[in-house]
Enzyme design. Structure first.
Site, PDB file in Angstrom:
ATOM      1  N   SER A  35      16.606 -12.944   2.455  1.00 11.92           N
ATOM      2  CA  SER A  35      16.339 -14.302   2.948  1.00 11.92           C
ATOM      3  C   SER A  35      15.186 -14.864   2.130  1.00 11.92           C
ATOM      4  O   SER A  35      14.041 -14.420   2.294  1.00 11.92           O
ATOM      5  CB  SER A  35      15.934 -14.288   4.420  1.00 11.92           C
ATOM      6  OG  SER A  35      16.865 -13.566   5.183  1.00 11.92           O
ATOM      7  N   LYS A  51       7.516 -14.902   7.343  1.00  6.63           N
ATOM      8  CA  LYS A  51       7.962 -15.396   6.029  1.00  6.63           C
ATOM      9  C   LYS A  51       9.095 -16.407   6.209  1.00  6.63           C
ATOM     10  O   LYS A  51       9.096 -17.485   5.604  1.00  6.63           O
ATOM     11  CB  LYS A  51       8.405 -14.187   5.191  1.00  6.63           C
ATOM     12  CG  LYS A  51       9.096 -14.453   3.888  1.00  6.63           C
ATOM     13  CD  LYS A  51      10.612 -14.336   3.934  1.00  6.63           C
ATOM     14  CE  LYS A  51      11.188 -13.074   4.458  1.00  6.63           C
ATOM     15  NZ  LYS A  51      12.630 -12.996   4.479  1.00  6.63           N
ATOM     16  N   LYS A  90      20.545 -20.037   6.572  1.00  8.69           N
ATOM     17  CA  LYS A  90      19.741 -18.935   7.125  1.00  8.69           C
ATOM     18  C   LYS A  90      18.411 -19.467   7.687  1.00  8.69           C
ATOM     19  O   LYS A  90      17.927 -18.998   8.719  1.00  8.69           O
ATOM     20  CB  LYS A  90      19.492 -17.885   6.031  1.00  8.69           C
ATOM     21  CG  LYS A  90      18.531 -16.771   6.398  1.00  8.69           C
ATOM     22  CD  LYS A  90      19.056 -15.795   7.431  1.00  8.69           C
ATOM     23  CE  LYS A  90      17.997 -14.757   7.767  1.00  8.69           C
ATOM     24  NZ  LYS A  90      18.415 -13.775   8.769  1.00  8.69           N
TER      25      LYS A  90
HETATM   26  P1  NAD Z   1      12.393  -3.820   4.281  1.00  8.56           P
HETATM   27  O1  NAD Z   1      10.978  -4.161   4.045  1.00  8.56           O
HETATM   28  O2  NAD Z   1      12.746  -2.778   5.286  1.00  8.56           O
HETATM   29  O3  NAD Z   1      13.066  -3.375   2.874  1.00  8.56           O
HETATM   30  C1  NAD Z   1      12.807  -3.955   1.630  1.00  8.56           C
HETATM   31  C2  NAD Z   1      13.044  -2.887   0.548  1.00  8.56           C
HETATM   32  O4  NAD Z   1      12.921  -3.501  -0.753  1.00  8.56           O
HETATM   33  C3  NAD Z   1      12.034  -1.731   0.574  1.00  8.56           C
HETATM   34  O5  NAD Z   1      12.726  -0.491   0.559  1.00  8.56           O
HETATM   35  C4  NAD Z   1      11.199  -1.940  -0.703  1.00  8.56           C
HETATM   36  O6  NAD Z   1      10.728  -0.721  -1.259  1.00  8.56           O
HETATM   37  C5  NAD Z   1      12.225  -2.587  -1.613  1.00  8.56           C
HETATM   38  N1  NAD Z   1      11.681  -3.350  -2.750  1.00  8.56           N
HETATM   39  C6  NAD Z   1      10.723  -4.314  -2.719  1.00  8.56           C
HETATM   40  N2  NAD Z   1      10.563  -4.839  -3.969  1.00  8.56           N
HETATM   41  C7  NAD Z   1      11.440  -4.193  -4.785  1.00  8.56           C
HETATM   42  C8  NAD Z   1      11.769  -4.304  -6.166  1.00  8.56           C
HETATM   43  N3  NAD Z   1      11.149  -5.186  -6.983  1.00  8.56           N
HETATM   44  N4  NAD Z   1      12.740  -3.491  -6.667  1.00  8.56           N
HETATM   45  C9  NAD Z   1      13.372  -2.601  -5.869  1.00  8.56           C
HETATM   46  N5  NAD Z   1      13.105  -2.453  -4.536  1.00  8.56           N
HETATM   47  C10 NAD Z   1      12.152  -3.237  -4.015  1.00  8.56           C
HETATM   48  O7  NAD Z   1      13.129  -5.201   4.625  1.00  8.56           O
HETATM   49  P2  NAD Z   1      14.516  -5.432   5.424  1.00  8.56           P
HETATM   50  O8  NAD Z   1      14.234  -5.528   6.878  1.00  8.56           O
HETATM   51  O9  NAD Z   1      15.549  -4.503   4.907  1.00  8.56           O
HETATM   52  O10 NAD Z   1      14.819  -6.947   4.960  1.00  8.56           O
HETATM   53  C11 NAD Z   1      15.324  -7.258   3.662  1.00  8.56           C
HETATM   54  C12 NAD Z   1      15.660  -8.750   3.626  1.00  8.56           C
HETATM   55  O11 NAD Z   1      16.668  -9.029   4.624  1.00  8.56           O
HETATM   56  C13 NAD Z   1      14.486  -9.670   3.958  1.00  8.56           C
HETATM   57  O12 NAD Z   1      14.581 -10.849   3.205  1.00  8.56           O
HETATM   58  C14 NAD Z   1      14.670  -9.963   5.443  1.00  8.56           C
HETATM   59  O13 NAD Z   1      14.070 -11.184   5.833  1.00  8.56           O
HETATM   60  C15 NAD Z   1      16.182 -10.012   5.536  1.00  8.56           C
HETATM   61  N6  NAD Z   1      16.748  -9.694   6.867  1.00  8.56           N
HETATM   62  C16 NAD Z   1      16.259  -8.669   7.616  1.00  8.56           C
HETATM   63  C17 NAD Z   1      16.819  -8.389   8.868  1.00  8.56           C
HETATM   64  C18 NAD Z   1      16.320  -7.261   9.761  1.00  8.56           C
HETATM   65  O14 NAD Z   1      16.690  -7.250  10.965  1.00  8.56           O
HETATM   66  N7  NAD Z   1      15.524  -6.330   9.281  1.00  8.56           N
HETATM   67  C19 NAD Z   1      17.883  -9.154   9.343  1.00  8.56           C
HETATM   68  C20 NAD Z   1      18.385 -10.179   8.533  1.00  8.56           C
HETATM   69  C21 NAD Z   1      17.803 -10.434   7.290  1.00  8.56           C
END
Ligand code: NAD
Length: 294
Positions: free
Chosen positions: A97, A240, A172
């Site tokens: 997102s 965010k 979104k």
């Molecule tokens: P998270 O923090 O659990 O995971 C993010 C991952 O990205 C981590 O493993 C981190 O090490 C990795 N990362 C960061 N920078 C990187 C890079 N340059 N190269 C490779 N890996 C990298 O986050 P999440 O909860 O999985 O959310 C991910 C996205 O999905 C976000 O934008 C969030 O807003 C969105 N989202 C999350 C949810 C939820 O319920 N958790 C639901 C819908 C959408």
């Protein structure tokens, strides 16, 4: 089967990549953190040592990263970014997102290289990611969407094309305005019930059967009542999203007072409890505020 590179194995990315492996796709994974990579390799993923290796082998690249700067770094701006290695014809799908404006910039940069780029953010949380039932909102060029629809169908229960580049991210943002608002208003309602010493589980059941029913009552209220705030969606990520919405509203010349209030409340939540706590801890904060006033 298509070959897929998957970047970002966090709360959402790990189960999503797992579902693609289960569906028979050839998946190569990458994350800055080693442990989720090891876990996915045990589930049948391949591992790339460099972005060059990751991208060269694959016709689809999926990102599931925290925010716009992370996606820009991985895709276009970093010295080792995907754009330096992706062959024409590759399709990149950003499922994080992020900002619709940044999305359009990335789309343009890839267009110049003959690489497709669609925005495909998701809703439905970790449970939706695990079950492959996410709602996926897609923006970008229609032929690129059509070419990867089979892959998105593995991850989503509903996959919807919304329009040109950024339209998925704007949808979104609308979703997150409602998520921030409903979890806050539901928390205030539960705080009133708590103050009156009603049985909160009973109140939740009754509210679910009437006009107040919502996804948060169904999926989140029980955990909140039990005081379980282990992160499923980190508060810093909802903050965010709310800020992306505030920026979007400003761009459009809109004043959204409830959105501004939720920004203030989630900023304070992150300040007090840290960004890693689940966003539903807004209930804990509202209850703590009430106790402080008394
Ligand atoms: P998270 O923090 O659990 O995971 C993010 C991952 O990205 C981590 O493993 C981190 O090490 C990795 N990362 C960061 N920078 C990187 C890079 N340059 N190269 C490779 N890996 C990298 O986050 P999440 O909860 O999985 O959310 C991910 C996205 O999905 C976000 O934008 C969030 O807003 C969105 N989202 C999350 C949810 C939820 O319920 N958790 C639901 C819908 C959408």
């Amino acid at each position: 089967m298509k070959k897929i590179a998957f970047i970002g194995l966090g709360i959402m990315g790990k189960p999503m990549a797992g579902n693609l492996i289960q569906a028979g796709y050839d998946v190569t994974v990458f994350d800055l953190v080693e442990s989720p990579v090891r876990e996915m390799v045990r589930q049948g993923a391949k591992e790339a040592q460099t972005i060059e290796q990751l991208v060269e082998r694959n016709e689809i690249v999926i990102t599931m990263l925290p925010n716009s700067p992370h996606v820009k770094a991985a895709l276009t701006d970093g010295a080792e970014a995907v754009i330096h290695y992706a062959a024409p014809g590759t399709i990149v799908i950003d499922m994080s997102s992020i900002s619709p404006k940044v999305t359009k910039e990335i789309h343009e940069a890839f267009q110049e290289k003959g690489v497709g780029f669609i925005d495909a953010p998701v809703s439905g949380g970790r449970t939706g990611a695990e079950a492959g039932t996410l709602s996926i909102m897609v923006g970008g060029d229609r032929p690129h969407f059509d070419a990867v629809k089979d892959v998105l169908d593995v991850l989503g229960g509903r996959v919807t094309y919304m329009g040109g580049s950024g339209a998925g991210q704007t949808t979104k943002i609308c979703n997150q305005i409602m998520v921030a608002g409903t979890v806050t208003t539901m928390s205030e309602a539960l705080a009133v019930a708590k103050k009156e010493e009603l049985d909160l589980y009973h109140v939740r059941d009754v509210l679910q059967s009437g006009g107040a029913n919502c996804w948060h009552l169904e999926h989140k209220a029980a955990g909140m009542i039990a005081g379980d705030y282990s992160p499923s969606f980190k508060a810093e990520l909802l903050l965010k999203d709310v800020r992306l919405a505030v920026d979007k509203a400003q761009e459009e010349g809109l004043d959204l007072p409830l959105l501004r209030k939720t920004e203030e409340m989630f900023a304070r939540l992150v300040d007090q409890y840290g960004g890693g706590i689940d966003y539903t801890a807004i209930f804990k904060q509202i209850c703590a505020d009430i106790e402080e006033v008394e």
